[in-house]
Each structure stands twice: as C-alpha cells, then as structure tokens.
Design a protein around this motif. Structure first.
Motif, PDB file in Angstrom:
ATOM      1  N   SER A  69       0.862  -1.188   0.000  1.00  0.00           N
ATOM      2  CA  SER A  69       0.000   0.000   0.000  1.00  0.00           C
ATOM      3  C   SER A  69       0.896   1.234   0.000  1.00  0.00           C
ATOM      4  CB  SER A  69      -0.908   0.023   1.247  1.00  0.00           C
ATOM      5  OG  SER A  69      -0.130   0.110   2.418  1.00  0.00           O
ATOM      6  N   PHE A  70       0.294   2.392  -0.197  1.00  0.00           N
ATOM      7  CA  PHE A  70       1.084   3.621  -0.143  1.00  0.00           C
ATOM      8  C   PHE A  70       0.176   4.809   0.183  1.00  0.00           C
ATOM      9  CE2 PHE A  70       0.029   2.688  -4.566  1.00  0.00           C
ATOM     10  CZ  PHE A  70      -0.613   3.849  -4.990  1.00  0.00           C
ATOM     11  N   GLU A  71       0.808   5.850   0.707  1.00  0.00           N
ATOM     12  CA  GLU A  71       0.125   7.085   1.077  1.00  0.00           C
ATOM     13  C   GLU A  71       0.550   8.165   0.089  1.00  0.00           C
ATOM     14  OE1 GLU A  71      -2.547   9.011   3.387  1.00  0.00           O
ATOM     15  OE2 GLU A  71      -1.575   7.351   4.463  1.00  0.00           O
ATOM     16  N   ILE A  72      -0.427   8.917  -0.414  1.00  0.00           N
ATOM     17  CA  ILE A  72      -0.121   9.995  -1.363  1.00  0.00           C
ATOM     18  C   ILE A  72       0.082  11.306  -0.596  1.00  0.00           C
ATOM     19  CG2 ILE A  72      -0.892  11.258  -3.399  1.00  0.00           C
ATOM     20  CD1 ILE A  72      -2.800   8.883  -3.950  1.00  0.00           C
ATOM     21  N   VAL A  73       1.136  12.040  -0.970  1.00  0.00           N
ATOM     22  CA  VAL A  73       1.373  13.352  -0.360  1.00  0.00           C
ATOM     23  C   VAL A  73       1.554  14.384  -1.471  1.00  0.00           C
ATOM     24  CG1 VAL A  73       2.467  12.304   1.665  1.00  0.00           C
ATOM     25  CG2 VAL A  73       3.885  13.075  -0.241  1.00  0.00           C
ATOM     26  N   SER A  74       1.282  15.627  -1.162  1.00  0.00           N
ATOM     27  CA  SER A  74       1.454  16.691  -2.156  1.00  0.00           C
ATOM     28  C   SER A  74       2.938  16.845  -2.479  1.00  0.00           C
ATOM     29  CB  SER A  74       0.899  18.010  -1.625  1.00  0.00           C
ATOM     30  OG  SER A  74       1.650  18.453  -0.519  1.00  0.00           O
ATOM     31  N   ASP A  75       3.221  17.409  -3.644  1.00  0.00           N
ATOM     32  CA  ASP A  75       4.615  17.588  -4.047  1.00  0.00           C
ATOM     33  C   ASP A  75       5.386  18.458  -3.055  1.00  0.00           C
ATOM     34  OD1 ASP A  75       4.145  16.037  -6.240  1.00  0.00           O
ATOM     35  OD2 ASP A  75       4.068  17.700  -7.680  1.00  0.00           O
ATOM     36  N   SER A  76       4.743  19.494  -2.549  1.00  0.00           N
ATOM     37  CA  SER A  76       5.423  20.404  -1.615  1.00  0.00           C
ATOM     38  C   SER A  76       5.747  19.693  -0.304  1.00  0.00           C
ATOM     39  CB  SER A  76       4.564  21.641  -1.350  1.00  0.00           C
ATOM     40  OG  SER A  76       3.314  21.278  -0.782  1.00  0.00           O
ATOM     41  N   VAL A  77       4.840  18.856   0.155  1.00  0.00           N
ATOM     42  CA  VAL A  77       5.087  18.103   1.384  1.00  0.00           C
ATOM     43  C   VAL A  77       6.202  17.091   1.154  1.00  0.00           C
ATOM     44  CG1 VAL A  77       4.122  16.411   2.988  1.00  0.00           C
ATOM     45  CG2 VAL A  77       2.790  18.433   2.353  1.00  0.00           C
ATOM     46  N   PHE A  78       6.201  16.446   0.011  1.00  0.00           N
ATOM     47  CA  PHE A  78       7.250  15.460  -0.263  1.00  0.00           C
ATOM     48  C   PHE A  78       8.621  16.124  -0.288  1.00  0.00           C
ATOM     49  CE2 PHE A  78       9.899  12.389  -2.291  1.00  0.00           C
ATOM     50  CZ  PHE A  78       9.379  11.165  -1.887  1.00  0.00           C
ATOM     51  N   SER A  79       8.692  17.323  -0.828  1.00  0.00           N
ATOM     52  CA  SER A  79       9.965  18.050  -0.855  1.00  0.00           C
ATOM     53  C   SER A  79      10.480  18.298   0.558  1.00  0.00           C
ATOM     54  CB  SER A  79       9.803  19.392  -1.591  1.00  0.00           C
ATOM     55  OG  SER A  79       9.527  19.176  -2.957  1.00  0.00           O
ATOM     56  N   THR A  80       9.567  18.538   1.478  1.00  0.00           N
ATOM     57  CA  THR A  80       9.941  18.743   2.875  1.00  0.00           C
ATOM     58  C   THR A  80      10.445  17.444   3.498  1.00  0.00           C
ATOM     59  OG1 THR A  80       8.289  20.489   3.100  1.00  0.00           O
ATOM     60  CG2 THR A  80       9.126  19.516   5.134  1.00  0.00           C
ATOM     61  N   MET A  81       9.831  16.332   3.140  1.00  0.00           N
ATOM     62  CA  MET A  81      10.233  15.023   3.668  1.00  0.00           C
ATOM     63  C   MET A  81      11.594  14.593   3.131  1.00  0.00           C
ATOM     64  SD  MET A  81       6.594  13.144   2.962  1.00  0.00           S
ATOM     65  CE  MET A  81       7.142  11.485   3.368  1.00  0.00           C
ATOM     66  N   SER A  82      11.890  14.971   1.917  1.00  0.00           N
ATOM     67  CA  SER A  82      13.094  14.505   1.245  1.00  0.00           C
ATOM     68  C   SER A  82      14.330  15.284   1.686  1.00  0.00           C
ATOM     69  CB  SER A  82      12.920  14.641  -0.269  1.00  0.00           C
ATOM     70  OG  SER A  82      14.117  14.351  -0.951  1.00  0.00           O
TER      71      SER A  82
END
Length: 262
Positions: A69-82
């Motif tokens: 399974s996977f969780e979808i996140v917005s591009d801006s949030v993913f940039s913060t996670m990365s």
C-alpha cells in the motif's frame, strides 16, 4: 492525500531522517528513490509515501504494483520530507534488521569480513558496503562509534546493498576481534606501518580486514590485535588512500585470489 507538513506522519519521517535516536527507538529507517523502493524486502516495509507527480508517470506502476500500500502526499510536502535536491517522489519507512555474529560465521561461506573502527564519513561506509557486495564479503562489523549505517547518506551510497549484506555494531570491537581469532578467522590490519604488501598476503581463507578512522587510522589497541599489518604501496607523494578506496583495494584483491584458487 496529505497536504500539510504538520501531519504527524510527516513529522515522524523527518525525525527518522535526521536523528539516529529516533531510528533506534522506533526500529525504523527511511529510504528514498525508485531503485531502493524496487529492492525493498516486502516483509520489512512499514509505510510508503509517494508524491502526486510520481503517480502521474505510467512507468512507475511496476514499482507501485509490488508494494502492499502507499500514502499519497502533495509535491510540496514530499519536498519537505526529502533530503535530496531532486526528489524522485517515493519514500519508504522500513523495519531495521538485526544480525548476529553467529549468523555471519554460520552461513556456509568462508568468512570474509570488514571490521570498521570509528568510521565517520557516511559516504565511506556506504561505499564499503556496496563495494563489499561486489567483492563477495560475508559481513560488516562496526565499532559503536562508527557512523549510523541507517543514516540517509549511507543508505544512498549503498545503492541497495544494505538489504543484502549482513552487518552489526560490536559493543566491544576488541572482544569481537578476539572471538573471531579464536574461531580461526585471520585478522589483517590496513596500516601505514604495515610490514607486508597487501597482495603478498594469503587472503583465501577465513579473513577479516581492520579499517580505521579516516583521520587517525586504527587505534593502538585494535591494531595490536591483528595477525599482520598490511600496506598498500603508494607512488608519488601520496601517503594514504581514502578509507573506502583502501578497503575496496583489499576486498577486490581478496576476491581475485579466491577466484584464482577456485
């Protein structure tokens, strides 16, 4: 879809990427990238996050298809996670794996170990693990003060070898070396004062290489435990090699000798 960096899941991911303490307490670590996601052992996957943009590419369906399974996140949030400049859009939380010294010695293969004392550079550790897989090592043993192998920079440097090479942190590296010697593992120390040139030593039997800290080399205590000190001759005005380069030279010389023997 997660759209806020204040979401507790996102905060957890950021903590795991930044702090070894968080990784130790949770038993989880974070990995990023398409290649790493494709190599994840399914039984160890805790959670997967993908960006909106990642989902828009049909070629990513094969990777997503093997995930539970996977969780979808917005591009801006993913940039913060990365923690990379150009995020690939997929990140997973993975359960840490514990190995034992007994496992490393009982795998049916002739022991071929890397013993690392106080390595501090994530790139060096990751490169040793990756090159080690290529050379056929059977495990990596590290002193407690060595950089965290689950550090994101180490993980990226391993290029997936982290999931295939057994490793452990020794509570007392000296005691571990003594244990190996009692179990007929020859210990060779890479040392500037080595008396034997590395390719003149027989590396075909049960073997462990001691590699020291990038700036200070091996401590006197650990270096004194070696059966022999070996050196890599230098031309020009070069005094020594980077820890990962020196380790790679030794590992692939061992691989060469073992191929020749077989």
């Amino acid at each position: 879809m997660i759209t806020s960096t204040k979401n507790q899941q996102i905060r957890t991911v950021i903590e795991l990427k930044k702090k070894a303490k968080a990784r130790n307490e949770s038993g989880l670590f974070a990995v990023e990238g398409i290649r790493m996601a494709a190599e994840l052992p399914k039984e160890r996957i805790e959670q997967v996050y993908v960006s909106e943009s990642f989902l828009k590419h049909p070629e990513h369906s094969s990777v997503l298809g093997r995930l539970p399974s996977f969780e979808i996140v917005s591009d801006s949030v993913f940039s913060t996670m990365s923690d990379t400049k150009t995020p690939q859009g997929i990140l997973a939380l993975v359960k840490k794996r514990e190995y034992t010294l007994e496992e490393m010695l009982a795998g049916g293969q002739t022991p071929f170990l890397m013993l690392l004392e106080n390595l501090q550079d994530p790139g060096n550790l990751g490169t040793i693990v990756r090159a080690g897989e290529g050379a056929g090592i059977t495990g990596v043993i590290m002193s407690r003060d060595t950089v965290d192998i689950y550090n994101p920079k180490v993980i990226r440097s391993t290029m997936g070898s982290l999931f295939r090479i057994p490793f452990l942190y020794a509570e007392n590296l000296g005691e571990t070396v003594r244990f190996l010697k009692k179990n007929h593992v020859k210990i060779l120390a890479a040392h500037l004062e080595g008396a034997v040139v590395y390719d003149e030593e027989d590396c075909t039997g049960a073997l462990g290489f001691l590699i020291g800290n990038e700036g200070n080399g091996l401590s006197e205590e650990i270096g004194a435990l070696a059966d022999a000190r070996i050196k890599i001759p230098m031309a020009g005005q070069v005094e020594s090699l980077n820890a990962a380069v020196a380790a790679s030279v030794l590992m692939f010389e061992t691989a060469r000798q073992r191929r020749k023997r077989s």
